[in-house]
Write an enzyme that holds these catalytic residues in place. Sequence first.
Site, PDB file in Angstrom:
ATOM      1  N   LYS A   8      88.665  97.051  49.860  1.00 28.05           N
ATOM      2  CA  LYS A   8      89.196  96.145  50.879  1.00 28.05           C
ATOM      3  C   LYS A   8      90.087  96.944  51.800  1.00 28.05           C
ATOM      4  O   LYS A   8      90.860  97.769  51.350  1.00 28.05           O
ATOM      5  CB  LYS A   8      90.017  95.033  50.229  1.00 28.05           C
ATOM      6  CG  LYS A   8      90.642  94.069  51.219  1.00 28.05           C
ATOM      7  CD  LYS A   8      91.530  93.076  50.475  1.00 28.05           C
ATOM      8  CE  LYS A   8      92.091  92.027  51.375  1.00 28.05           C
ATOM      9  NZ  LYS A   8      93.005  92.500  52.398  1.00 28.05           N
ATOM     10  N   HIS A  18      81.006  96.658  54.907  1.00 33.31           N
ATOM     11  CA  HIS A  18      80.434  96.000  56.072  1.00 33.31           C
ATOM     12  C   HIS A  18      80.005  96.983  57.155  1.00 33.31           C
ATOM     13  O   HIS A  18      79.025  96.768  57.852  1.00 33.31           O
ATOM     14  CB  HIS A  18      81.492  95.040  56.615  1.00 33.31           C
ATOM     15  CG  HIS A  18      81.011  94.064  57.616  1.00 33.31           C
ATOM     16  ND1 HIS A  18      80.320  92.937  57.262  1.00 33.31           N
ATOM     17  CD2 HIS A  18      81.125  94.035  58.960  1.00 33.31           C
ATOM     18  CE1 HIS A  18      80.033  92.245  58.358  1.00 33.31           C
ATOM     19  NE2 HIS A  18      80.515  92.889  59.401  1.00 33.31           N
TER      20      HIS A  18
END
Length: 112
Positions: A8, A18
């Site tokens: 994260k 992502h």
Amino acid sequence: PAQAVMLKIFFPFQLVLHFWSDEDCIKILAQCKKAIPSREMGGKVIIIDIVLGSSLETITETELLMDMLMFICTRGRQRDEKEWSTIFTKAGFSNYKIVKKLGHRGVIEVYP
């Protein structure tokens, strides 16, 4: 070595995988798998990322602009649960679960 690995970024987008291609995600996750113990010993990778189809919300202008930014500047893309599952399997993981959905983002636990 670690009990768990969390993927994260805190600011600004709060996403890690992502922005990487499927092949790069598989390499990153395979390295994470090497660092954690078996599931029986509590090992897991925790991922906070977008899971398409995890929300009933409509796509906003901001999300469309994010897609365009990714298309131009990165090799990453948004993935649905089936695409994430394929990546996890190719990286050598045996199971996963989406623990919580935060709009389009999900908290995913992946197990060796």
